[in-house]
Design a protein around this motif. Sequence first.
Motif, PDB file in Angstrom:
ATOM      1  N   ALA A 225     111.382 125.860  -0.414  1.00 60.62           N
ATOM      2  CA  ALA A 225     110.283 126.663   0.098  1.00 60.62           C
ATOM      3  C   ALA A 225     110.376 128.091  -0.427  1.00 60.62           C
ATOM      4  CB  ALA A 225     110.299 126.672   1.628  1.00 60.62           C
ATOM      5  N   LEU A 226     109.230 128.802  -0.478  1.00 62.43           N
ATOM      6  CA  LEU A 226     109.196 130.165  -1.011  1.00 62.43           C
ATOM      7  C   LEU A 226     110.164 131.076  -0.256  1.00 62.43           C
ATOM      8  CD1 LEU A 226     107.789 131.974  -3.102  1.00 62.43           C
ATOM      9  CD2 LEU A 226     106.093 132.542  -1.346  1.00 62.43           C
ATOM     10  N   PHE A 227     110.232 130.923   1.069  1.00 66.28           N
ATOM     11  CA  PHE A 227     111.196 131.669   1.872  1.00 66.28           C
ATOM     12  C   PHE A 227     112.441 130.794   2.045  1.00 66.28           C
ATOM     13  CE2 PHE A 227     107.269 133.738   2.898  1.00 66.28           C
ATOM     14  CZ  PHE A 227     107.611 135.068   3.116  1.00 66.28           C
ATOM     15  N   PRO A 228     113.568 131.183   1.458  1.00 65.53           N
ATOM     16  CA  PRO A 228     114.775 130.336   1.530  1.00 65.53           C
ATOM     17  C   PRO A 228     115.251 130.140   2.963  1.00 65.53           C
ATOM     18  CG  PRO A 228     115.015 132.081  -0.123  1.00 65.53           C
ATOM     19  CD  PRO A 228     113.783 132.400   0.660  1.00 65.53           C
ATOM     20  N   LYS A 229     115.896 129.018   3.205  1.00 59.92           N
ATOM     21  CA  LYS A 229     116.426 128.731   4.532  1.00 59.92           C
ATOM     22  C   LYS A 229     117.539 129.691   4.927  1.00 59.92           C
ATOM     23  CE  LYS A 229     115.341 123.787   4.522  1.00 59.92           C
ATOM     24  NZ  LYS A 229     115.865 122.404   4.667  1.00 59.92           N
ATOM     25  N   GLU A 230     118.188 130.310   3.910  1.00 59.58           N
ATOM     26  CA  GLU A 230     119.295 131.211   4.200  1.00 59.58           C
ATOM     27  C   GLU A 230     118.858 132.436   4.997  1.00 59.58           C
ATOM     28  OE1 GLU A 230     118.596 129.983   1.287  1.00 59.58           O
ATOM     29  OE2 GLU A 230     120.222 128.546   1.004  1.00 59.58           O
ATOM     30  N   VAL A 231     117.575 132.835   4.858  1.00 54.08           N
ATOM     31  CA  VAL A 231     117.100 134.036   5.569  1.00 54.08           C
ATOM     32  C   VAL A 231     116.225 133.658   6.763  1.00 54.08           C
ATOM     33  CG1 VAL A 231     117.229 135.468   3.506  1.00 54.08           C
ATOM     34  CG2 VAL A 231     115.104 134.239   4.029  1.00 54.08           C
ATOM     35  N   PHE A 232     116.195 132.372   7.103  1.00 53.53           N
ATOM     36  CA  PHE A 232     115.301 131.926   8.184  1.00 53.53           C
ATOM     37  C   PHE A 232     115.606 132.659   9.494  1.00 53.53           C
ATOM     38  CE2 PHE A 232     114.384 129.136  11.780  1.00 53.53           C
ATOM     39  CZ  PHE A 232     113.051 128.847  11.572  1.00 53.53           C
ATOM     40  N   HIS A 233     116.867 132.610   9.916  1.00 55.85           N
ATOM     41  CA  HIS A 233     117.207 133.198  11.214  1.00 55.85           C
ATOM     42  C   HIS A 233     117.022 134.706  11.220  1.00 55.85           C
ATOM     43  CE1 HIS A 233     119.379 129.296  11.393  1.00 55.85           C
ATOM     44  NE2 HIS A 233     118.954 129.329  12.648  1.00 55.85           N
ATOM     45  N   ASP A 234     117.369 135.372  10.120  1.00 56.13           N
ATOM     46  CA  ASP A 234     117.198 136.827  10.059  1.00 56.13           C
ATOM     47  C   ASP A 234     115.727 137.215  10.167  1.00 56.13           C
ATOM     48  OD1 ASP A 234     119.903 137.195   9.807  1.00 56.13           O
ATOM     49  OD2 ASP A 234     119.870 137.183   7.618  1.00 56.13           O
ATOM     50  N   LEU A 235     114.863 136.420   9.556  1.00 57.45           N
ATOM     51  CA  LEU A 235     113.429 136.731   9.616  1.00 57.45           C
ATOM     52  C   LEU A 235     112.834 136.409  10.988  1.00 57.45           C
ATOM     53  CD1 LEU A 235     112.245 135.465   6.109  1.00 57.45           C
ATOM     54  CD2 LEU A 235     112.468 137.837   6.871  1.00 57.45           C
TER      55      LEU A 235
ATOM     56  N   MET B 294     107.497 128.441   4.632  1.00 63.41           N
ATOM     57  CA  MET B 294     108.801 128.539   5.289  1.00 63.41           C
ATOM     58  C   MET B 294     109.038 127.279   6.101  1.00 63.41           C
ATOM     59  SD  MET B 294     110.243 131.365   8.012  1.00 63.41           S
ATOM     60  CE  MET B 294     110.326 132.671   6.815  1.00 63.41           C
ATOM     61  N   SER B 295     109.988 126.495   5.690  1.00 55.63           N
ATOM     62  CA  SER B 295     110.311 125.262   6.411  1.00 55.63           C
ATOM     63  C   SER B 295     111.329 125.546   7.501  1.00 55.63           C
ATOM     64  CB  SER B 295     110.852 124.205   5.448  1.00 55.63           C
ATOM     65  OG  SER B 295     112.015 124.697   4.791  1.00 55.63           O
ATOM     66  N   VAL B 296     111.222 124.818   8.615  1.00 53.51           N
ATOM     67  CA  VAL B 296     112.142 124.983   9.735  1.00 53.51           C
ATOM     68  C   VAL B 296     113.394 124.158   9.459  1.00 53.51           C
ATOM     69  CG1 VAL B 296     112.460 124.669  12.219  1.00 53.51           C
ATOM     70  CG2 VAL B 296     110.214 125.338  11.316  1.00 53.51           C
ATOM     71  N   PRO B 297     114.578 124.776   9.525  1.00 56.46           N
ATOM     72  CA  PRO B 297     115.815 124.027   9.252  1.00 56.46           C
ATOM     73  C   PRO B 297     115.996 122.869  10.223  1.00 56.46           C
ATOM     74  CG  PRO B 297     116.238 126.398   9.276  1.00 56.46           C
ATOM     75  CD  PRO B 297     114.853 126.201   9.795  1.00 56.46           C
ATOM     76  N   GLU B 298     116.750 121.873   9.785  1.00 56.51           N
ATOM     77  CA  GLU B 298     117.027 120.727  10.646  1.00 56.51           C
ATOM     78  C   GLU B 298     117.862 121.153  11.848  1.00 56.51           C
ATOM     79  OE1 GLU B 298     118.887 117.717   8.369  1.00 56.51           O
ATOM     80  OE2 GLU B 298     117.190 117.421   6.990  1.00 56.51           O
ATOM     81  N   GLY B 299     117.655 120.464  12.933  1.00 61.86           N
ATOM     82  CA  GLY B 299     118.387 120.793  14.156  1.00 61.86           C
ATOM     83  C   GLY B 299     117.660 121.782  15.044  1.00 61.86           C
TER      84      GLY B 299
END
Length: 734
Positions: free
Chosen positions: A576-586, A650-655
């Motif tokens: 996804a355009l927005f990486p999962k690594e920055v999901f929680h920070d965003l 932005m995809s939602v991480p698993e879990g």
Amino acid sequence: MTSPAKFRKDKEIVAEYETQVKEIRAQLVEQLKCLDQQCELRVQLLQDLQDFFRKKAEIEVDYSRNLEKLAERFLTKTRSTKDHLLKKEQSILSPVNCWNLLLLQVKRESRDHATLSDLYLNNIIPRFAQISEDSGRLFKKSKEVGVQLQEDMMKVLNELYTVMKTYHMYNTDSMNAESKLKEAEKQEEKQMGRSGRQDDRQTPRSPDTLASIKSDEKPVRRSSVKKIEKMKEKRQAKYTENRLKAIKARNEYLLALEATNSCVFKYYIHDLSDIIDCCDLGYHASLQRALRTYLSAEQNVETSKHSGLETLEGAAESLEANGDKQKVMETYNNVFCPPARFDFQSHMGDTMGVMCAQQPVEGELLQRCQQLQSRLSTLKIENEEVKKTMEATLSTIQDMVTVDDYDVSECFHHSNSMESVKSTFSESYLSKPSLAKRRANQQETEQFYFTKLKEFLEGRNLITKLEAKNDLIEKTLGESQKTDCCLASGRRNSSVRKQESGEAIPLMVESCICFISRHGLQHEGIFRVSGSQVEVNDIKNAFERGEDPLAGDQNDHDMDSIAGVLKLYFRGLDHALFPKEVFHDLISCVSMESLQERAVHIKKVLQSLPSKTLIIMRYLFAFLNHLSQYSEENMMDPYNLAICFGPTLMSVPEGHDQVSCQAHVNELIKTIIIHHDTIFPGLQDLQGPIYTIPGAGDDFCDSPHCEPPLVEEPAPDTVSVIHNSEDVTLALTI
């Protein structure tokens, strides 16, 4: 004799005493009247209480009957023989369980209010009647005691008056006797003085002459003096006697006065209090018992009601759609269970029940397998995008229907004023403009949801059919043919990713955005309404061949299809355009109330991303911001655009809870759309193509792909844009 002044003073003293006694007598009369009045008020209060509870009992029994009728009306429908089996099976569902518990609660309230009415009539009202009877009897006896005490006090006052009069009389006699004694003493002194003066005035005479004169005068002087002395002694004895009587009378008067004052003080300070206590004997305790009986009844009704409401609340908390769905399907298993598979029906003795993969059919099947896999790849990406949009829309609908607007406690904050009760909460919640707006928004969102649901289900049906055909063909062709197909597809996708890695803004993205900016800013429902799948595939295939089907000024393409191509590109990225690594920070910034604070936080987080990604983001969100400025025409404000692009970008991480997290993602995308100019760096800090608002320059797409190009050549160390080559890439490697 007593002087007139003293006589008048004595009269004034007696008059003052009589006035004081008269005032006391008047007070005693008023005291009895006051006690009579208190007794009447008490009797009236008890009578009003009886009338009140009698009327309340009537209201309670009427309310009980009405509740009973209400419950029976619907319970009768439930117990009716018509569709009885269906209703019996439906009773296991949670909404029906709530309905049954609600009816049972009404019946419980009916019984409780009937019990209340019975307690009022047969317990509480007789208590008040008994208190009234007891109070009247006790008051009558207390009044008799009070009258007796008043009579005793008046006797004491009369005795004081008698003693005072006796004292005044003896004191008057004493004073008269003293006056007479003083008068006798004066006469004696006068007589003695006259004798002395006569001796001094006589001249010297011969002894014989003097003797003759003395013998003649002596008897006369002695008689007068003796008489006066005798009178003095008599008056002295009289004075002594009267003086003793006056002293004794005064002592008796002072004793009586002290006793009378003590009696009066005792009556006013102690006796009256005791009399009032006798009037109140048992009144307050009995009244308290009666009221506590009422409170106990009401509290038990409330406890019973609360118990039933707790059960109903538990049933309301247990309302669960998935559980009811499962129960319905289990209850009607014969209706919802899948039917038997359709077997191959041979025709006229044809027993070949499997596909034939022999030449020349094998080549045709292999080509068809490749076509199916390509079509399935596209359809799955598209359907996944539709699914994400559908789930985000469902989350929005759930937020609308699960808003916590059911607390009406403010309506029951009663004041001491007797003003009419009016629910301000109901007025605000049910106000026509507000309600109409909410309903319109909800219905519009629902319509969009069902559009996406229909699109998703149709796409899934098509995918299922194609997968079944593809699986059967692969099974028929065998593993070798399957491997060849996969290798061919892999080589193609590899070339796509290889070609794309060199572009700053991919041709498909830039061309679609430029076309929409030219012709579709005011197109209603842009990115929300699905386009023609055939045209989407045609445009996508043209881009894959290295062509730009949107170049030039022709405007014969469907705008919704072009929007679908742009979303399809971002949906098909490996990541996804927005990486999962920055999901929680965003996502953490969503809790910030200020949009400016969110923008600053997002900017800090995105600084760590590669410049290629930031260029794409800057270009895309500048375009989306520009598009949202036409929301009155295209009906796509920042939030609506966020709903369409959030699941894609932005995809939602698993879990994680997909539904709740998707709502946060949409809010984040909306913030970036609104504050894109604050979040993303400008040309000074990040070299690369930028999106320019139409009318701000000669053109509005500042990029090498726009014609004519308006951007200066980038520096040697910046990314370059590759126009076309063999198998132009479609996916952006972030």
